[in-house]
Design a protein around this motif. Sequence first.
Motif, short mmCIF file in Angstrom:
data_model
loop_
_atom_site.label_atom_id
_atom_site.label_comp_id
_atom_site.label_asym_id
_atom_site.label_seq_id
_atom_site.Cartn_x
_atom_site.Cartn_y
_atom_site.Cartn_z
N UNK A 236 55.95 35.76 92.46
CA UNK A 236 54.50 35.88 92.39
C UNK A 236 54.00 37.27 92.76
N UNK A 237 54.57 37.86 93.83
CA UNK A 237 54.09 39.17 94.29
C UNK A 237 54.37 40.24 93.24
N UNK A 238 55.56 40.23 92.66
CA UNK A 238 55.91 41.21 91.62
C UNK A 238 55.00 41.06 90.40
N UNK B 271 51.96 39.74 90.33
CA UNK B 271 50.60 40.18 90.69
C UNK B 271 50.53 41.71 90.67
N UNK B 272 51.58 42.35 91.18
CA UNK B 272 51.61 43.82 91.22
C UNK B 272 51.55 44.38 89.80
N UNK C 289 48.14 43.90 88.19
CA UNK C 289 47.12 44.82 88.68
C UNK C 289 47.33 46.24 88.14
N UNK C 290 48.59 46.68 88.16
CA UNK C 290 48.89 48.04 87.72
C UNK C 290 48.58 48.20 86.23
N UNK D 167 44.90 48.27 85.54
CA UNK D 167 44.37 49.60 85.87
C UNK D 167 44.56 50.56 84.72
N UNK D 168 45.70 50.43 84.05
CA UNK D 168 46.03 51.37 82.97
C UNK D 168 45.43 50.94 81.63
N UNK E 21 62.74 48.71 92.25
CA UNK E 21 61.29 48.83 92.32
C UNK E 21 60.76 49.84 91.30
N UNK E 22 59.54 49.62 90.86
CA UNK E 22 58.97 50.45 89.81
C UNK E 22 58.60 51.83 90.31
N UNK E 23 58.85 52.81 89.45
CA UNK E 23 58.37 54.15 89.71
C UNK E 23 57.10 54.34 88.88
N UNK E 24 56.03 54.78 89.51
CA UNK E 24 54.72 54.89 88.87
C UNK E 24 54.77 55.62 87.53
N UNK F 229 57.20 53.91 84.82
CA UNK F 229 56.66 52.67 84.25
C UNK F 229 55.54 52.98 83.27
N UNK F 230 54.67 53.89 83.67
CA UNK F 230 53.54 54.26 82.83
C UNK F 230 54.01 54.86 81.51
N UNK G 268 52.09 53.07 93.35
CA UNK G 268 51.96 52.39 92.06
C UNK G 268 50.51 52.10 91.73
N UNK G 269 49.75 51.70 92.76
CA UNK G 269 48.37 51.30 92.53
C UNK G 269 47.41 52.47 92.66
N UNK H 218 48.47 42.10 97.29
CA UNK H 218 49.86 41.86 96.87
C UNK H 218 50.78 41.69 98.08
N UNK I 252 50.32 38.29 99.37
CA UNK I 252 51.00 37.33 98.50
C UNK I 252 52.49 37.27 98.87
N UNK I 253 53.07 38.45 99.05
CA UNK I 253 54.49 38.54 99.41
C UNK I 253 54.74 37.88 100.77
N UNK J 162 54.94 34.28 100.55
CA UNK J 162 56.11 33.74 99.84
C UNK J 162 57.43 33.97 100.57
N UNK K 74 61.71 44.58 97.05
CA UNK K 74 61.73 45.92 96.46
C UNK K 74 60.37 46.26 95.86
N UNK K 75 59.76 45.28 95.19
CA UNK K 75 58.48 45.52 94.53
C UNK K 75 57.40 45.95 95.51
#
Lengths: 216, 239
Positions: free
Chosen positions: A10-12, A14-15, A18-19, A22-23, A105-108, A111-112, B131-132, B142, B145-146, B149, B181-182
């Motif tokens: 869920x957290x990933x 949601x992230x 949102x990202x 934004x884009x 984990x994503x690199x900004x 990913x963009x 990222x944000x 977020x 949320x983590x 969970x 990681x996220x």
Amino acid sequence: MRALVADDDTASRLLLEKVLTRWGYEVVTASSGEEAWKVLTSDDSPDIAVLDWMMPELDGVEVCRRIRALELSSPPYLLLLTSRGDKQDIATGLESGASDYVQKPFDHDELRARLLVGKRFAELNRKLLDTQSELRRQALTDPLTHIMNRRAIFGRLTEEMARAPRQGLPLSIGVLDIDHFKAINDRFGHAGGDVVLQVVVERALKALRPMTLSAG
Amino acid sequence: MLTTANDGAQALQATREKRYDLILMDVQMPIMDGMEATRQIRDSHSGTLNPAVTIVALTAHAMAGDKERCLNMGMDDYLAKPIKAAELQEIISRWLATGAPGQESEPMPEVMAVTEEPAPPVFDEMVLLNLLEGDHESAAEIANQYLGDVNGQVANLREAIQTGDSLLIRERAHLLKGASASVGAQALRYCAADIEKMAATGALTDASRPATLAAETVAELDHQLNLLLALAEENGGLM
């Protein structure tokens, strides 16, 4: 541009939602491979999909494989999410039909940029499809009267002539010819002749049932 | 010239590629410790270019006999951690003092420092903020949320380890690793990654081994979760 985000965490999810929002992407989410498959095969399916590799039941690789097997004319751009850096895994992912991969984990910036490649791909594909259908239309249409040309009507007539006896239905073929058309061209010029042709077709179409085939 | 390595295996490999004059070697390290690395570097069959390189042990052991143990393993000298600048300087000048100081023709000595990488932070808030693009509100949402969970994810993983089902352990460790990681929960992320690796090699579920590894793994997992929860409680949330 519409994008699907499929991740069972869920957290990933949601992230990413949102990202991507934004884009400027219009985001649809899925929490399993099954759900992702449903979204990707729906009528209004997104152009880009970010799919987590490891999901219970139907994983991201399997979703890619199934989508490719459909051989769609406008397939979605499939980005596989993986935390495995292994070259072998990356190869497996791409062979399954993924267009590209992103690591967790994503690199900004990465990913963009990878999403932008997907966006460009989707836009290019859409343009290509539009051009293709326009060319097909042009190849089968008479430019002056906008009804089927010789090539198109011969194709259709062959089909209809095979179908009529199969269904035991009568088929009528009428040929409309304008006598002494050269005299019109001589008197009113070719532009005048064109107008006559257009009006004749227009009147003929009005007199015929809509399903009747016509060709110039 | 100074080179760095994070474990004994990296150090050993580096000595096969370059001739070093001095190695500062941590004794306790993951993968290959300093003792084993020294034994192999001294072994002329190991492919090391300079088996006689000066090796100085770095150790947190304050116990008597440590120095002797290091010297017996073939190390040349000994420095106790935390390292003091004056002591380090003294050691370096003692072992690298060949030729007259400032002599231009002397090649620059090659030195390698071998120490374990510093422990990852419990929570690195920059991961979400980067990222944000600095959107603190979304990052907090977020992280929450983590946080909501993670208890369940750890509980599921703990249960899988106790059941001894390696496939289930891999799946659940992978989920925890990805989620952590996220959001930047680095310590838990690496802990879950280690568990996933152990499950993949079968080390956690090997029937011939005593159950202590599984118990230790669960204890470490719980420890990391508690650190994270304590941090969240102390700050009223992770962000």
